[in-house]
Design an enzyme around this catalytic site. Structure first.
Site, PDB file in Angstrom:
ATOM      1  N   GLU A 101      -0.087  14.625  18.175  1.00 23.48           N
ATOM      2  CA  GLU A 101       0.980  13.778  18.706  1.00 23.48           C
ATOM      3  C   GLU A 101       1.441  12.858  17.593  1.00 23.48           C
ATOM      4  OE1 GLU A 101      -0.689  11.913  22.238  1.00 23.48           O
ATOM      5  OE2 GLU A 101       0.120  13.549  23.442  1.00 23.48           O
TER       6      GLU A 101
ATOM      7  N   CYS B 274     -10.174   5.751  21.957  1.00 21.03           N
ATOM      8  CA  CYS B 274     -10.773   7.031  21.546  1.00 21.03           C
ATOM      9  C   CYS B 274     -11.088   7.028  20.053  1.00 21.03           C
ATOM     10  CB  CYS B 274      -9.816   8.171  21.870  1.00 21.03           C
ATOM     11  SG  CYS B 274      -8.182   7.875  21.191  1.00 21.03           S
TER      12      CYS B 274
ATOM     13  N   ASN C 171      -6.568   3.575  29.033  1.00 22.59           N
ATOM     14  CA  ASN C 171      -6.896   2.621  27.958  1.00 22.59           C
ATOM     15  C   ASN C 171      -5.681   2.185  27.134  1.00 22.59           C
ATOM     16  OD1 ASN C 171      -6.781   5.107  26.720  1.00 22.59           O
ATOM     17  ND2 ASN C 171      -8.487   4.747  25.347  1.00 22.59           N
TER      18      ASN C 171
ATOM     19  N   GLU D 114      -5.554  15.666  23.819  1.00 21.85           N
ATOM     20  CA  GLU D 114      -6.055  14.530  23.029  1.00 21.85           C
ATOM     21  C   GLU D 114      -7.280  14.020  23.766  1.00 21.85           C
ATOM     22  OE1 GLU D 114      -4.941  13.583  20.187  1.00 21.85           O
ATOM     23  OE2 GLU D 114      -3.056  14.674  20.097  1.00 21.85           O
TER      24      GLU D 114
END
Ligand code: NAP
Length: 481
Positions: A462, A288, A155, A254
């Site tokens: 991150e 997300c 994505n 993640e």
């Protein structure tokens, strides 16, 4: 804007090895037409292990390269990505389908990780202290952890790669990147740009494969691999954590989200809808962090849902590469089937369609931007990640009720709150179980901020200074003088 596809495609990136054309290929399709775009090598277990060899060989010299030198190379990566942003955006749009505006936004975001970590690379300082009884000096230094395996989703093919590569390289670690099979071209292009910027052979290796499970398992069981950084679904992340347990691998995850978007009774409807257009529609809802459940105070439901439905109805649907497009295709037909089935089951359970709710009559993986109201809180569309252009609006009456609803999930990545009273918004942010909360903003990703989730949305962070620690180990030396 033209698309520049690497053609003919030249192979896996494994150390300084010459292109190898002797294996099968993975086809890459344009989701707006279903047409073949290009193909990439279908890497084997041996390729994965060869990439680990190359990375392990490069580790010694890369960790010994001075932080200033590493920083300069990373900054050059940012400069080259920025100079070539139209080319990279065109490629992202072609293989992922997102609009050119979204793709350009992604390139800027992706490149910024190189600039941010070029600045962080020289600041990995240690600590010096005295033990409480005064007999011992405590010295702590940070060392690169070693070879890192990076796995990315489709994505954000550029940003999910650079969000891992940049901190790993800044920390002194070489990497093996395994990009998603739907969008491998962007990763290859970025790796080649990094090589042009001066990243030595073996420091960034890229292996595409249709046998992700097999190839990744072999790499994770190689004792020279010391870190796994994964972005993708919670389901695959959980399976990889089991694999990582065998070699007690430092793992950063993640994973999926189910972001609540909360509109309190004092919010300004026009601002809410501007925020929702970003939080819901960036990437056609395939993020997300996408607003997955829109909780609107009952007093504002009519106004907000009408404004949103008007904005959705006005969106121009088309191929991402067409500059006029405002909503591109989903990644593939399976994704469209999933979104359609979630909408259909919500409607069967009592939701009403204000706009959309169908596949437009055109080729490609499209679904019409959709606004649902009266969505039952127990509907699957509220409990699962939609990953499509559908806003499900649910009415609520009190702050306590909406906090309970927002937290009633095993996921906890992002959340959004809109209110005219910042103190009220911050109090609500404190109560929401999520790694990231946006107050009066529809976009929260920032390379300088720690990105990540709580509960089953992930482990580790991150971005920010925390992102680099994922690729470092502290070493404590006890001494006295
Ligand atoms: P996915 O199916 O989990 O795939 C992600 C990556 O894992 C791909 O490279 C995939 O390779 C690989 N993979 C699949 N099965 C594997 C296995 N058994 N062993 C090793 N690797 C394996 O996720 P996706 O559909 O690409 O991405 C969508 C998901 O990612 C959503 O849930 C979204 O929320 C999440 N996401 C999270 C973040 C975040 O920062 N938290 C950011 C973006 C996306 P193949 O493509 O070859 O299958």
């Amino acid at each position: 804007m033209t698309t520049s596809l690497p053609s003919p495609y030249s192979g896996l990136i494994i150390g300084a090895a010459p292109p190898d054309r002797g294996r099968g290929t993975i086809d890459v399709f344009d989701p707006s037409s279903g047409k073949l775009l290009s193909s990439v090598p279908d890497g084997t277990v041996d390729d994965g292990l060869a990439a680990v060899d190359a990375a392990a060989e490069a580790f010694g010299s890369w960790r010994a390269t001075g932080p200033r030198k590493r920083a300069e190379i990373l900054r050059r990566c940012w400069e080259l990505m920025t100079e070539r942003k139209d080319e990279i955006a065109g490629l992202i749009s072609s293989e992922n389908g997102k609009t050119l505006a979204d793709a350009l936004g992604e390139v800027t975001y992706a490149a910024e990780f190189f600039r941010w970590y070029s600045e962080e690379a020289v600041r990995a300082v240690g600590q010096l202290g005295t033990s409480p009884n005064g007999t011992n000096r405590i010295m702590v230094s940070y060392e690169p952890i070693g070879v890192a395996v990076l796995i990315t989703p489709w994505n954000f093919p550029a940003a999910m790669a650079t969000r891992k590569i940049a901190p790993a390289l800044a920390a002194g670690c070489p990497v093996v990147l395994k990009p998603a099979s739907e969008t491998p071209l962007t990763s290859y292009l970025i790796a080649r740009i990094c090589a042009e910027a001066g990243v030595p052979d073996g420091v960034i290796n890229v292996v595409t494969t249709s046998r992700s499970g097999e190839v990744v398992r072999a790499m994770l069981h190689d004792p020279r691999v010391r870190s796994l950084s994964f972005t993708g679904s919670t389901e695959v992340g959980r399976a990889l954590l089991h694999e990582a347990a065998d070699t007690v691998l430092k793992s950063s995850m993640e994973l999926g989200g189910n972001a609540p978007f909360i509109v309190l009774d004092d919010a300004v409807p026009d601002e809410v809808v501007d925020g929702l257009m970003i939080a819901k529609m960036r990437n056609g809802g395939q993020a997300c962090t996408a607003a997955n459940r829109v909780y609107v105070h009952r007093s504002l439901v009519g106004k907000v849902s009408r404004l949103l439905a008007d904005r959705f109805a006005d969106l121009t649907i088309g191929p991402g590469t067409d500059p006029a497009t405002e909503c591109g295709p989903l990644i593939n037909d399976r994704a469209v089937d999933k979104v359609a089935s979630l909408v259909d089951s919500a409607v069967a359970a009592g939701a009403r369609v204000l706009v959309g709710g169908e596949r437009p009559g055109r080729e490609g993986a499209f679904y019409t931007p959709t606004v649902l109201v009266d969505v039952p809180p127990q509907a699957d569309i509220v409990r699962e990640e939609v990953f499509g252009p559908v806003a499900s609006i649910i009415a609520f009456d009190s702050d306590d009720e909406v906090v309970r609803a927002a937290n009633a999930t095993h996921l906890g990545l992002a959340a959004y709150v809109y209110t005219s009273d910042l103190r009220r918004g911050l109090r609500m942010a404190d109560r929401i179980e999520a790694g990231m909360v946006a107050v009066n903003r529809g976009l929260l990703s920032d390379p300088a901020a720690p990105f990540g989730g709580v509960k089953e949305s992930g482990l580790g962070r991150e971005g920010g200074f925390e992102g680099m620690l994922e690729f470092m180990e502290s070493k404590y030396i006890a001494t006295s003088w």
